[in-house]
Every structure is written in structure tokens, then in C-alpha cells.
Design a protein around this motif. Structure first.
Motif, PDB file in Angstrom:
ATOM      1  N   LEU A   1      -1.597   3.122  -4.263  1.00 48.55           N
ATOM      2  CA  LEU A   1      -1.560   1.666  -4.449  1.00 48.55           C
ATOM      3  C   LEU A   1      -2.322   1.014  -3.300  1.00 48.55           C
ATOM      4  O   LEU A   1      -2.120   1.366  -2.134  1.00 48.55           O
ATOM      5  N   THR A   2      -3.168   0.056  -3.612  1.00 48.44           N
ATOM      6  CA  THR A   2      -4.005  -0.593  -2.604  1.00 48.44           C
ATOM      7  C   THR A   2      -3.877  -2.105  -2.704  1.00 48.44           C
ATOM      8  O   THR A   2      -4.276  -2.703  -3.716  1.00 48.44           O
TER       9      THR A   2
ATOM     10  N   GLY B   1       3.342  -3.155   3.598  1.00 46.37           N
ATOM     11  CA  GLY B   1       3.563  -4.307   2.728  1.00 46.37           C
ATOM     12  C   GLY B   1       5.043  -4.581   2.541  1.00 46.37           C
ATOM     13  O   GLY B   1       5.901  -3.883   3.084  1.00 46.37           O
ATOM     14  N   ARG B   2       5.324  -5.609   1.768  1.00 45.68           N
ATOM     15  CA  ARG B   2       6.707  -6.045   1.567  1.00 45.68           C
ATOM     16  C   ARG B   2       7.019  -6.163   0.089  1.00 45.68           C
ATOM     17  O   ARG B   2       6.182  -6.593  -0.698  1.00 45.68           O
ATOM     18  N   ILE B   3       8.258  -5.801  -0.270  1.00 45.80           N
ATOM     19  CA  ILE B   3       8.737  -6.012  -1.640  1.00 45.80           C
ATOM     20  C   ILE B   3      10.081  -6.722  -1.555  1.00 45.80           C
ATOM     21  O   ILE B   3      11.018  -6.223  -0.918  1.00 45.80           O
ATOM     22  N   VAL B   4      10.154  -7.893  -2.173  1.00 45.87           N
ATOM     23  CA  VAL B   4      11.396  -8.669  -2.179  1.00 45.87           C
ATOM     24  C   VAL B   4      11.841  -8.818  -3.625  1.00 45.87           C
ATOM     25  O   VAL B   4      11.077  -9.290  -4.476  1.00 45.87           O
TER      26      VAL B   4
ATOM     27  N   GLY C   1      -1.861   4.074 -11.089  1.00 47.52           N
ATOM     28  CA  GLY C   1      -0.808   3.580 -10.197  1.00 47.52           C
ATOM     29  C   GLY C   1       0.245   2.723 -10.872  1.00 47.52           C
ATOM     30  O   GLY C   1       1.128   2.175 -10.224  1.00 47.52           O
ATOM     31  N   LYS C   2       0.189   2.631 -12.211  1.00 51.77           N
ATOM     32  CA  LYS C   2       1.113   1.744 -12.936  1.00 51.77           C
ATOM     33  C   LYS C   2       2.572   2.146 -12.741  1.00 51.77           C
ATOM     34  O   LYS C   2       3.422   1.325 -12.399  1.00 51.77           O
TER      35      LYS C   2
ATOM     36  N   ASN D   1       0.851  -1.189   0.000  1.00 51.93           N
ATOM     37  CA  ASN D   1       0.000   0.000   0.000  1.00 51.93           C
ATOM     38  C   ASN D   1       0.884   1.235   0.000  1.00 51.93           C
ATOM     39  O   ASN D   1       1.911   1.271   0.671  1.00 51.93           O
ATOM     40  N   LYS D   2       0.458   2.230  -0.762  1.00 51.23           N
ATOM     41  CA  LYS D   2       1.223   3.475  -0.796  1.00 51.23           C
ATOM     42  C   LYS D   2       0.266   4.660  -0.863  1.00 51.23           C
ATOM     43  O   LYS D   2      -0.720   4.639  -1.578  1.00 51.23           O
TER      44      LYS D   2
END
Length: 251
Positions: free
Chosen positions: A22-23, A61-64, A44-45, A13-14
Motif C-alpha cells: 500500500l502506498t 500512516g494513521r487509521i481512525v 492491494g484491495k 503505507n504498508k
């Protein structure tokens, strides 16, 4: 293509202030997978792909990426940026440097290459994007399409594992779009993991393993191109594709 995920976004989420851009984004990208992200303006692309190399930070959230947790910050961000090439709408070339110098700067600074090594790599990729003869010129001496191909070559000089493209053809004249898309098709054929935000639906049909449609900061639909174009499930996807189709017919 492997089954291993090279990019994982989990419940991302941002917000910009009050506005949620971003959801609940969940996205897993396999190594070698080619993804096209489309959707209306403001969906949001671009923000989504800019989060993958931490040009944008997320609040939840997480981004790996390639096993590195970006959301942990610190040194991880540099490690990921070294693996992820990015090509923007505007070419972002340094106007006071030649094409060759634009391409050798980062490998010398962050990969520790000698000038000779960096130049050899740069010429390899300038040849790859079919403009080796432009190496000694300055960006202002090149067409928009050539400059964008330089931007792609420059990103490749860092030997990235992933390439992100943010509307790479939208600032170009129509006759230059094809040369940039052809370059990207070549990369796709080499097995590069690619995420591309674009309105070029022909490119999506011919190159993507998966097409993602975004609206209002959410992933609304994702499917292989045949299914995505042939049988879109969501009403918003159908509307979007209808609009794109009619605007192409109008030209």
C-alpha cells in the motif's frame, strides 16, 4: 448519510518485507456510505480493507475508525473489531458448530449476552438473510451461497457499525452469487456503512455511492458509479473495465 467520517486513512503505507503493498493511501468514508473497491489481482484491495480492523498492521500512516485510532494499538484494536464486521472469501464457519451456534458464539463471548438473548439476535439475522430454517444444521449441510449468508448473519449478530466484504462471492458457483449479492443489497438499503472488494460490477453500479479503483497499491481513481463507469479518467481504469466487460461477454 452524514458528513462525519466513520473511517479515515491518512498517508497509509504498508510493506511485506521489501514489497510495498500500500502506498500513500488517503481515504475517508462517511457513515452510511457504500464503497466498492475494485482493481486487478495484487493491487492491494484486500490488504486495504484488512487494515481497517487491524487484521493487517500498517508501518506508516494513521487509521481512525469511529473515532478510535487503530494505529495506537492496544485496547483500541478490540474496540474497533467490536464495531467492524468482516465477511471473507472463504466462509470461515466453525464446522463442528450448528449455524445457530456459529452465530451466537461471539455475542455471548464478547457482548456478554445470555444464550437466549444471543439466539434471539441470531434468529433475527438468519431470518434477515432468509435462511432461518437452516439454524440447526451444520455448515457442511449447506450450499456455498447459504454458508456465505450465514457468515453475513454471524457478522451482523455483533451489531457492527461497519461491514467489510473481501471478495464475498469469488468462491461461489455463479448461480449462488446472486443470493449473496441480494443479501448485501438489503444491508445497503438499511443504511449500513459498507466497504466491499469485488469484481461484481453490476453490484457496484446498483449499490455503491463510490467506486474506488486500485492498482499497484495505490488508489488510482474514485468516483460515483455513473461517472466511474461512464467516464473513467485513468488509462488503467479503462483497461480494467474493458477486460471485465469482455470476460463477461465471453461467458
Amino acid at each position: 448519510m452524514t458528513t462525519e467520517s466513520i473511517i479515515r486513512m491518512e498517508a497509509v503505507n504498508k510493506w511485506y518485507g521489501e514489497f510495498q503493498v500500500l502506498t500513500g493511501i488517503d481515504l475517508s468514508v462517511r457513515q452510511g456510505e457504500r464503497i466498492v473497491i475494485c482493481g486487478p489481482s495484487g493491487s492491494g484491495k484486500s490488504t486495504l480493507i484488512r487494515c481497517i480492523n487491524r487484521l493487517e498492521t500498517v508501518q506508516k500512516g494513521r487509521i481512525v475508525v469511529d473515532g478510535i485510532d487503530l494505529t495506537a494499538g492496544g485496547k483500541n484494536v478490540d474496540a474497533v473489531r467490536a464495531e467492524v464486521g468482516m465477511v471473507f472469501q472463504q466462509f470461515n464457519l466453525f464446522p463442528h458448530l450448528t449455524i445457530l451456534e456459529n452465530c451466537t458464539l461471539a455475542p455471548m463471548r464478547s457482548r456478554g449476552m445470555t444464550k437466549a438473548q444471543a439466539e434471539e439476535v441470531a434468529m433475527k439475522y438468519l431470518t434477515r438473510v432468509r435462511i432461518p430454517e437452516q439454524a440447526s444444521k451444520y455448515p457442511s449441510q449447506l450450499s456455498g451461497g447459504q454458508q456465505q449468508r450465514v457468515a453475513i448473519a454471524r457478522a451482523l449478530c455483533m451489531s457492527p457499525k461497519i461491514m467489510l466484504f473481501d471478495e464475498p462471492t469469488s468462491a461461489l458457483d455463479p448461480e449462488m452469487v446472486k443470493e449473496v449479492l441480494d443479501t448485501m443489497i438489503g444491508l445497503a438499503e438499511d443504511g449500513m456503512t459498507m466497504l466491499c472488494v469485488t469484481h461484481e460490477m453490476g453490484f457496484a453500479r446498483s449499490v455503491a455511492d463510490r467506486v474506488i479503483f486500485m492498482a499497484d497499491g495505490k488508489i488510482v481513481e474514485q468516483a460515483p458509479p455513473q461517472e466511474f463507469f461512464g467516464n473513467p479518467k485513468d488509462e488503467r481504469t479503462r483497461q480494467f473495465l474493458g477486460q471485465i466487460l469482455s470476460s463477461h461477454q465471453a461467458h
